[in-house]
Design a protein around this motif. Structure first.
Motif, short mmCIF file in Angstrom:
data_model
loop_
_atom_site.label_atom_id
_atom_site.label_comp_id
_atom_site.label_asym_id
_atom_site.label_seq_id
_atom_site.Cartn_x
_atom_site.Cartn_y
_atom_site.Cartn_z
N ALA A 4 -7.04 12.85 14.19
CA ALA A 4 -6.57 14.02 13.92
C ALA A 4 -5.19 13.87 13.36
N LEU A 5 -4.77 12.56 12.88
CA LEU A 5 -3.20 12.22 12.62
C LEU A 5 -2.75 13.14 11.50
N GLU A 6 -1.49 13.82 11.82
CA GLU A 6 -0.81 14.68 11.03
C GLU A 6 0.67 14.09 10.71
N ARG A 7 0.88 13.16 11.44
CA ARG A 7 2.46 12.44 11.11
C ARG A 7 2.28 11.15 11.19
N TYR A 8 3.17 10.58 10.41
CA TYR A 8 3.30 9.03 10.48
C TYR A 8 4.79 8.81 10.50
N ALA B 13 2.41 4.58 -6.96
CA ALA B 13 2.87 5.59 -5.80
C ALA B 13 1.63 6.46 -5.71
N TRP B 14 1.07 6.66 -4.54
CA TRP B 14 0.14 7.33 -4.34
C TRP B 14 0.40 8.64 -3.21
N GLU B 15 -0.14 9.79 -3.42
CA GLU B 15 -0.04 10.64 -2.45
C GLU B 15 -1.41 10.47 -1.66
N HIS B 19 -3.52 10.64 7.87
CA HIS B 19 -4.72 10.15 8.68
C HIS B 19 -5.46 9.10 7.78
N GLU B 20 -5.32 9.18 6.49
CA GLU B 20 -6.30 8.22 5.66
C GLU B 20 -5.90 6.94 5.72
N PHE B 21 -7.01 6.10 5.69
CA PHE B 21 -6.71 4.47 5.87
C PHE B 21 -6.90 4.12 4.43
N LEU B 22 -6.69 2.97 4.21
CA LEU B 22 -6.53 2.48 2.98
C LEU B 22 -7.67 2.46 2.14
N THR B 23 -9.05 2.23 2.81
CA THR B 23 -10.20 2.01 2.16
C THR B 23 -10.31 3.32 1.37
N GLU B 24 -10.00 4.51 1.90
CA GLU B 24 -10.33 5.68 1.40
C GLU B 24 -9.09 5.84 0.09
N VAL B 25 -8.32 5.57 0.34
CA VAL B 25 -7.28 5.87 -0.75
C VAL B 25 -7.47 4.75 -2.18
N VAL B 60 -6.29 -0.12 8.30
CA VAL B 60 -4.84 -0.10 7.92
C VAL B 60 -4.62 1.35 7.32
N LEU B 61 -3.89 2.14 8.10
CA LEU B 61 -3.39 3.33 7.31
C LEU B 61 -2.92 3.07 6.04
N ALA B 62 -3.18 4.06 5.12
CA ALA B 62 -2.56 3.98 3.85
C ALA B 62 -0.95 3.94 3.97
N ALA B 63 -0.38 4.61 4.93
CA ALA B 63 1.24 4.75 4.96
C ALA B 63 1.51 3.40 5.55
N GLN B 64 0.80 2.55 6.37
CA GLN B 64 1.23 1.10 6.69
C GLN B 64 1.38 0.21 5.53
N ALA B 65 0.74 0.58 4.46
CA ALA B 65 0.72 -0.18 3.25
C ALA B 65 2.03 0.10 2.54
#
Lengths: 280, 156
Positions: A4-8, B13-15, B19-25, B60-65
């Motif tokens: 349910a993550l909304e914030r990073y 640069a990806w939007e 909550h999205e993981f790298l696989t999905e993106v 891996v969260l996409a944000a972590q990448a």
């Protein structure tokens, strides 16, 4: 997917991380993330605080002992520890026990230490090596003993784990585990460190909470023997271990099975420490 | 949110959602060689290289990448110009349905970057987290060892 993550948030300083974490009320700390999507209790996580921007990746060994940053991967720890000598010999097999390269690259030492479970292979090793946890909170930085019970775990609440220290010294350590298959959580595990008449012996997965079991009767035997252990030491250690261990049963193992196998693991650890054949 | 990273040598640069993981993106951006599998880091189907290290992209969260370099199977080779590792997998018939193959090829690439002359034990350890339900593991292990020879021959 399941979050349910909304914030990073990715803080770039300890002060920013502490502010975001707010003593545990701000969100979930993220090291590598190897358990984020796996542990069921994370489904409701709304905010993660990714610690990758903090300089906690040191791996240093010297006269004072070893210091390991919380963001060091299990793979890096296992590889480095292989060169640290017999005192730290238990670290590599525990760090690399779940032999999946991708996971070992992502899982961090800090993440494993902070897991509130007793089936983490590093835990009995760190307890046997008398590790100190370097934690940071609003009051500053301090060192805490590695937690082996619920009270010790509670002391970590609201803190950030910066790393851990392993004191220098002699002796030798060993770690053994038992799992249904290699790529699985252990059904039981054990670690021992011995130097002369000093010994520290711990076992994991001996109850439903995160506590480790210290095998005081086994340590007493070793202390009494010093370097002069009797020829039947295996039998005596096994008997002492069975006295130390409760028959903890869960859906994966019966109590007597786990108790018996753990006693065997303790004997194997000590045989390795003594330089003897692990199996008779 | 927006993440800037390097994917197969190109800056992007990806939007995406937090909550999205790298696989999905990766798959949404057209890099569908990265497969969805167990989504718990155990099967290896989604493996990519993150700064040269093999990682399960499902963890891996996409944000972590953000700020890092990602290599997917599309960056390794193509139908027209396969990488020697891909040729080794083909020649060893280490492929049937092919679902696990991108992860295995990337794992092999990471292994050979660190260990150009792997032993069979190294090859087995490299593939330990890559599940194959059709070919099995004998041929992929042979392919890893063959790939090492091909890469070395190519480097000479």
């Amino acid at each position: 997917m399941y979050l349910a993550l909304e914030r990073y948030t990715r803080p770039s300083s300890v002060a920013e991380a502490l502010a975001a974490y707010a003593g545990g009320k701000g969100g979930v700390l993220l090291g590598g993330g190897s358990t984020l999507n796996v542990e069921g209790n994370h489904e409701e996580v709304e905010h993660v605080i990714d610690l990758q921007g903090l300089p906690w990746k040191q791996l240093a060994s010297g006269a004072q002992g070893v210091e390991v940053g919380a963001l060091v991967s299990l793979r890096a720890l296992g590889r480095a520890a292989a060169a640290w000598g017999p005192r730290f010999a238990a670290i590599a097999p525990a760090a690399l026990a779940y032999p999946v390269v991708g996971l070992l690259n992502r899982a961090t030492v800090g993440g494993r230490v902070m897991l509130d479970r007793n089936d983490v292979d590093l835990h009995p090793v760190l307890a046997a090596l008398d590790a100190r946890l370097l934690v940071v909170d609003d009051a500053g930085e301090r060192a805490l003993p590695f937690p082996t019970d619920a009270a010790g775990r509670r002391a970590l609440a609201g803190c950030l784990l910066r790393g851990l220290q392993l004191p220098a010294g002699g002796g030798r350590s060993s770690f053994h585990r038992h799992a249904r298959i290699q790529v699985d959580r252990p059904l039981c595990n054990a670690a021992a460190w011995v130097e002369g008449s000093e010994a520290r012996v711990f076992a994991g997965v001996q109850g439903p909470d995160a506590a480790l079991t210290r095998l005081g009767a086994v340590e007493g035997k070793l202390s009494g023997w010093g370097d002069q252990r009797p020829p039947d030491w295996r039998g005596q250690v096994r008997e002492a271990a069975l006295a130390d261990l409760v028959a903890y049963e869960d859906p994966w193992a019966s109590g007597t099975y786990r108790q018996d196998v753990t006693a065997t693991l303790v004997v194997r650890c000590l045989a390795e420490v003594f330089g003897e054949a692990v199996s008779e | 949110m927006r993440s800037e990273l390097e994917v197969n040598g190109a800056r992007v640069a990806w939007e995406h959602e937090p909550h999205e993981f790298l696989t999905e993106v990766l798959r949404r951006e057209g890099l569908k060689g990265t497969k969805r599998g167990c989504e718990s880091g155990d099967c290896g189907a989604c493996a990519v290289l993150l700064d040269g290290e093999e990682v399960p992209s499902c963890l891996v969260l996409a944000a972590q990448a953000h700020g890092h370099a990602v290599e997917t199977i599309e960056g390794v080779g193509s139908f027209e110009a396969p990488h020697p590792i891909q040729e080794a997998f083909l020649d060893a018939t280490a492929i049937q349905c092919g679902y696990c193959t991108p992860g295995m090829v990337l794992a092999t690439k990471a292994l050979l970057a660190e260990t150009p002359n792997p032993t069979e034990a190294d090859a087995r350890a490299c593939l330990a987290g890559h599940l194959c339900r059709c070919t099995g593991y004998v041929k992929p292990i042979q392919a890893v060892l063959s790939a090492a020879q091909r890469c070395q021959a190519g480097a000479q």
